[in-house]
Motif scaffolding. Structure first.
Motif, PDB file in Angstrom:
ATOM      1  N   ALA A  44       0.837  -1.204   0.000  1.00 43.51           N
ATOM      2  CA  ALA A  44       0.000   0.000   0.000  1.00 43.51           C
ATOM      3  C   ALA A  44       0.868   1.249   0.000  1.00 43.51           C
ATOM      4  O   ALA A  44       2.049   1.212   0.359  1.00 43.51           O
ATOM      5  CB  ALA A  44      -0.910   0.012   1.224  1.00 43.51           C
ATOM      6  N   SER A  45       0.276   2.353  -0.385  1.00 44.79           N
ATOM      7  CA  SER A  45       0.909   3.663  -0.298  1.00 44.79           C
ATOM      8  C   SER A  45      -0.189   4.679  -0.052  1.00 44.79           C
ATOM      9  O   SER A  45      -1.372   4.339  -0.005  1.00 44.79           O
ATOM     10  CB  SER A  45       1.682   3.989  -1.577  1.00 44.79           C
ATOM     11  OG  SER A  45       2.497   5.134  -1.360  1.00 44.79           O
TER      12      SER A  45
ATOM     13  N   ILE B 267      -3.057   3.079   8.137  1.00 38.56           N
ATOM     14  CA  ILE B 267      -2.453   1.805   8.531  1.00 38.56           C
ATOM     15  C   ILE B 267      -3.539   0.754   8.749  1.00 38.56           C
ATOM     16  O   ILE B 267      -3.415  -0.382   8.273  1.00 38.56           O
ATOM     17  CB  ILE B 267      -1.587   1.984   9.795  1.00 38.56           C
ATOM     18  CG1 ILE B 267      -0.362   2.842   9.480  1.00 38.56           C
ATOM     19  CG2 ILE B 267      -1.172   0.628  10.369  1.00 38.56           C
ATOM     20  CD1 ILE B 267       0.373   3.358  10.713  1.00 38.56           C
ATOM     21  N   ALA B 268      -4.610   1.114   9.433  1.00 37.50           N
ATOM     22  CA  ALA B 268      -5.711   0.174   9.682  1.00 37.50           C
ATOM     23  C   ALA B 268      -6.332  -0.270   8.363  1.00 37.50           C
ATOM     24  O   ALA B 268      -6.613  -1.457   8.160  1.00 37.50           O
ATOM     25  CB  ALA B 268      -6.758   0.809  10.591  1.00 37.50           C
ATOM     26  N   TRP B 269      -6.549   0.666   7.441  1.00 38.51           N
ATOM     27  CA  TRP B 269      -7.117   0.323   6.123  1.00 38.51           C
ATOM     28  C   TRP B 269      -6.203  -0.651   5.392  1.00 38.51           C
ATOM     29  O   TRP B 269      -6.664  -1.636   4.811  1.00 38.51           O
ATOM     30  CB  TRP B 269      -7.323   1.587   5.295  1.00 38.51           C
ATOM     31  CG  TRP B 269      -7.669   1.294   3.870  1.00 38.51           C
ATOM     32  CD1 TRP B 269      -8.896   1.000   3.359  1.00 38.51           C
ATOM     33  CD2 TRP B 269      -6.762   1.227   2.758  1.00 38.51           C
ATOM     34  NE1 TRP B 269      -8.809   0.755   2.004  1.00 38.51           N
ATOM     35  CE2 TRP B 269      -7.505   0.890   1.617  1.00 38.51           C
ATOM     36  CE3 TRP B 269      -5.387   1.422   2.630  1.00 38.51           C
ATOM     37  CZ2 TRP B 269      -6.924   0.761   0.361  1.00 38.51           C
ATOM     38  CZ3 TRP B 269      -4.808   1.295   1.383  1.00 38.51           C
ATOM     39  CH2 TRP B 269      -5.583   0.961   0.264  1.00 38.51           C
ATOM     40  N   ALA B 270      -4.892  -0.374   5.398  1.00 35.74           N
ATOM     41  CA  ALA B 270      -3.950  -1.235   4.685  1.00 35.74           C
ATOM     42  C   ALA B 270      -3.962  -2.646   5.272  1.00 35.74           C
ATOM     43  O   ALA B 270      -3.959  -3.635   4.530  1.00 35.74           O
ATOM     44  CB  ALA B 270      -2.546  -0.637   4.728  1.00 35.74           C
ATOM     45  N   ARG B 271      -3.991  -2.748   6.592  1.00 33.49           N
ATOM     46  CA  ARG B 271      -4.041  -4.075   7.237  1.00 33.49           C
ATOM     47  C   ARG B 271      -5.338  -4.797   6.878  1.00 33.49           C
ATOM     48  O   ARG B 271      -5.314  -5.958   6.488  1.00 33.49           O
ATOM     49  CB  ARG B 271      -3.940  -3.924   8.752  1.00 33.49           C
ATOM     50  CG  ARG B 271      -2.541  -3.786   9.250  1.00 33.49           C
ATOM     51  CD  ARG B 271      -2.439  -4.044  10.756  1.00 33.49           C
ATOM     52  NE  ARG B 271      -1.047  -4.072  11.119  1.00 33.49           N
ATOM     53  CZ  ARG B 271      -0.424  -3.100  11.783  1.00 33.49           C
ATOM     54  NH1 ARG B 271      -1.088  -2.046  12.186  1.00 33.49           N
ATOM     55  NH2 ARG B 271       0.861  -3.211  12.049  1.00 33.49           N
ATOM     56  N   GLU B 272      -6.453  -4.099   7.041  1.00 25.44           N
ATOM     57  CA  GLU B 272      -7.763  -4.706   6.763  1.00 25.44           C
ATOM     58  C   GLU B 272      -7.904  -5.106   5.305  1.00 25.44           C
ATOM     59  O   GLU B 272      -8.620  -6.052   4.985  1.00 25.44           O
ATOM     60  CB  GLU B 272      -8.884  -3.742   7.156  1.00 25.44           C
ATOM     61  CG  GLU B 272      -9.006  -3.535   8.650  1.00 25.44           C
ATOM     62  CD  GLU B 272      -9.871  -2.342   9.025  1.00 25.44           C
ATOM     63  OE1 GLU B 272     -10.545  -1.766   8.144  1.00 25.44           O
ATOM     64  OE2 GLU B 272      -9.843  -1.973  10.218  1.00 25.44           O
ATOM     65  N   SER B 273      -7.215  -4.386   4.423  1.00 18.06           N
ATOM     66  CA  SER B 273      -7.275  -4.674   2.987  1.00 18.06           C
ATOM     67  C   SER B 273      -6.316  -5.776   2.568  1.00 18.06           C
ATOM     68  O   SER B 273      -6.279  -6.157   1.401  1.00 18.06           O
ATOM     69  CB  SER B 273      -6.993  -3.395   2.186  1.00 18.06           C
ATOM     70  OG  SER B 273      -7.964  -2.414   2.473  1.00 18.06           O
TER      71      SER B 273
END
Length: 161
Positions: free
Chosen positions: A77-78, A101-107
């Motif tokens: 992610a970026s 960070i939460a979005w990247a992990r969840e994605s």
């Protein structure tokens, strides 16, 4: 409050991006960037995500997040985040970065990479390091700062596993 951005937010987002681009101190944006060009590059369609940080009716900051590269690089992610000058130092950047960070992990991304953090942007570097990012390298002199001359651009990395 952080919420998804909508097209109607653009009149509130644009002054923040324009302010950062015009200052030429923290992000490698063309100071002559037009509102339309900025809108097209900022308000990215899904599966990317764009959010705003609001207080009442005011947008104090915004972030966009996406796959860093297509195809074989799409597992990293970026993103970018900007905070209005009047809201800096109030935790808006931390909230936006934490949300990213939460979005990247969840994605399901393996890591989050910032491609171009200006060396003199010590507030951003300190924030990112406090969230676990490390600097992978610095492109020396890759950013023309209006007061400090040519300064480095850091590539910063957060492993999400």
């Amino acid at each position: 409050m952080i919420r998804p951005a909508v097209s109607a937010d653009w009149p509130s987002i644009w002054p923040i991006i324009s302010e950062v681009a015009t200052a030429q101190e923290t992000m490698p944006y063309d100071p002559a960037l037009s509102s339309e060009a900025a809108r097209l590059s900022w308000l990215l369609p899904a599966p990317a995500r764009v959010v705003v940080f609001t207080e009442g009716d005011s947008v104090l900051g915004t972030a966009n997040m996406y796959a860093n590269r297509p195809g074989p690089g799409s597992h990293i992610a970026s993103g970018s985040l900007v905070v209005a000058a009047s809201a800096r130092g109030r935790g808006v950047g931390r909230e936006l970065a934490t949300d990213m960070i939460a979005w990247a992990r969840e994605s399901g991304f393996a890591a989050l990479q910032f491609n171009a953090v200006v060396e003199t942007n010590t507030a951003a570097i300190s924030l990112y390091e406090s969230l676990g990012f490390t600097t992978l390298g610095v492109a020396p002199g890759a950013f023309r700062h209006p007061h400090h001359g040519d300064v480095g651009l850091r590539m910063m990395w957060l492993d999400l596993h």
